[in-house]
Design a protein around this motif. Structure first.
Motif, PDB file in Angstrom:
ATOM      1  N   MET A  34       0.841  -1.203   0.000  1.00 51.46           N
ATOM      2  CA  MET A  34       0.000   0.000   0.000  1.00 51.46           C
ATOM      3  C   MET A  34       0.868   1.242   0.000  1.00 51.46           C
ATOM      4  SD  MET A  34      -1.564   0.162   3.858  1.00 51.46           S
ATOM      5  CE  MET A  34      -2.278  -1.460   3.714  1.00 51.46           C
ATOM      6  N   THR A  35       0.258   2.328  -0.377  1.00 52.32           N
ATOM      7  CA  THR A  35       0.933   3.616  -0.387  1.00 52.32           C
ATOM      8  C   THR A  35       0.962   4.202   1.021  1.00 52.32           C
ATOM      9  OG1 THR A  35      -1.114   4.806  -0.802  1.00 52.32           O
ATOM     10  CG2 THR A  35       0.135   4.069  -2.751  1.00 52.32           C
ATOM     11  N   GLY A  68       3.502   0.183  -8.760  1.00 53.25           N
ATOM     12  CA  GLY A  68       2.122   0.569  -8.501  1.00 53.25           C
ATOM     13  C   GLY A  68       1.224   0.290  -9.681  1.00 53.25           C
ATOM     14  N   GLU A  73       1.462   6.038  -8.510  1.00 55.32           N
ATOM     15  CA  GLU A  73       1.319   5.315  -7.252  1.00 55.32           C
ATOM     16  C   GLU A  73       2.672   4.747  -6.822  1.00 55.32           C
ATOM     17  OE1 GLU A  73      -1.046   1.507  -6.897  1.00 55.32           O
ATOM     18  OE2 GLU A  73      -2.515   2.994  -6.225  1.00 55.32           O
ATOM     19  N   PRO A  75       3.574   2.285  -3.974  1.00 55.67           N
ATOM     20  CA  PRO A  75       3.285   1.427  -2.812  1.00 55.67           C
ATOM     21  C   PRO A  75       4.544   0.828  -2.174  1.00 55.67           C
ATOM     22  CG  PRO A  75       2.651   0.344  -4.846  1.00 55.67           C
ATOM     23  CD  PRO A  75       3.163   1.698  -5.218  1.00 55.67           C
ATOM     24  N   ARG A  77       5.830  -2.549   0.508  1.00 57.80           N
ATOM     25  CA  ARG A  77       5.479  -3.856   1.063  1.00 57.80           C
ATOM     26  C   ARG A  77       6.526  -4.253   2.093  1.00 57.80           C
ATOM     27  NH1 ARG A  77       7.040  -8.601  -3.291  1.00 57.80           N
ATOM     28  NH2 ARG A  77       9.282  -8.224  -3.202  1.00 57.80           N
TER      29      ARG A  77
END
Length: 190
Positions: A34-35, A68, A73, A75, A77
């Motif tokens: 996620m960002t 992304g 985007e 992101p 992890r």
């Protein structure tokens, strides 16, 4: 993503020992990449703060960038499913770092338990009956305590695959955090 990130350096352990960083890694592990924007919304924090702490986690190997959905985007992890460290070192710097991290974890776990209690009345009766608190007082040697911990881990291992495979989760299941503390009481026996 690897299974475990084993931390053996006190500096790296201290870098992880921040409440928001621990929560960010937990969120990345449970909800996937996620960002910083989404992480901030999930954790009720601000984007610059989450972005800073995600960069710090990456600096020490706990998190990494992933591609992304579009070019804008960015992101993140987690790099491993779990983080581990040894609590049995005689190195004073490592002992101080593990104590710092354990203190942060205790605070997070306590807050999660308080959050559950605040919303427990809204839970269905079947979940109220299944979840809860308890303790046991047992008399064991260090070897027996390690054996007991291994047996608990083996019992829980049958559910581990569900964390990464949503298709393996039965209908009606939900994430449950089992918080384990084994705390000696009283003086060290002679």
């Amino acid at each position: 993503m690897s299974d475990d990130f084993k931390v053996t350096d006190p500096r790296t352990l201290r870098a992880y020992a921040h409440p928001l960083r621990v929560r960010l890694i937990g969120l990345l592990r449970s909800d996937g990449p996620m960002t910083a924007t989404r992480a901030a919304a999930e954790l009720d924090d601000n984007v610059p703060n989450c972005s800073f702490h995600l960069r710090q986690l990456a600096k020490y190997g706990f998190a990494e960038r992933v591609p992304g959905a579009d070019g804008r985007e960015r992101p993140w992890r987690a790099t491993a499913h779990t983080t581990s460290w040894d609590d049995d070192t005689d190195d004073p710097a490592m002992r101080a770092a593990t104590d710092q991290l354990n203190s942060v974890l205790l605070g997070i776990f306590t807050q999660r338990a308080q959050d559950y209690l605040a919303s427990r009345a809204d839970e269905p009766a079947e979940w109220r009956a299944a979840a809860g608190f308890g303790d046991l007082l047992i008399h064991v040697t260090p070897d027996e305590l390690r054996e007991l911990d291994e047996q608990i881990q083996e019992l829980a291992a049958r559910f581990h695959h569900r964390a990464t495979d949503p298709a393996a989760r039965p209908a009606g299941s939900r994430p449950i955090q089992i918080i384990q503390m084994a705390i000696p009481r009283g003086p060290v026996p002679r």
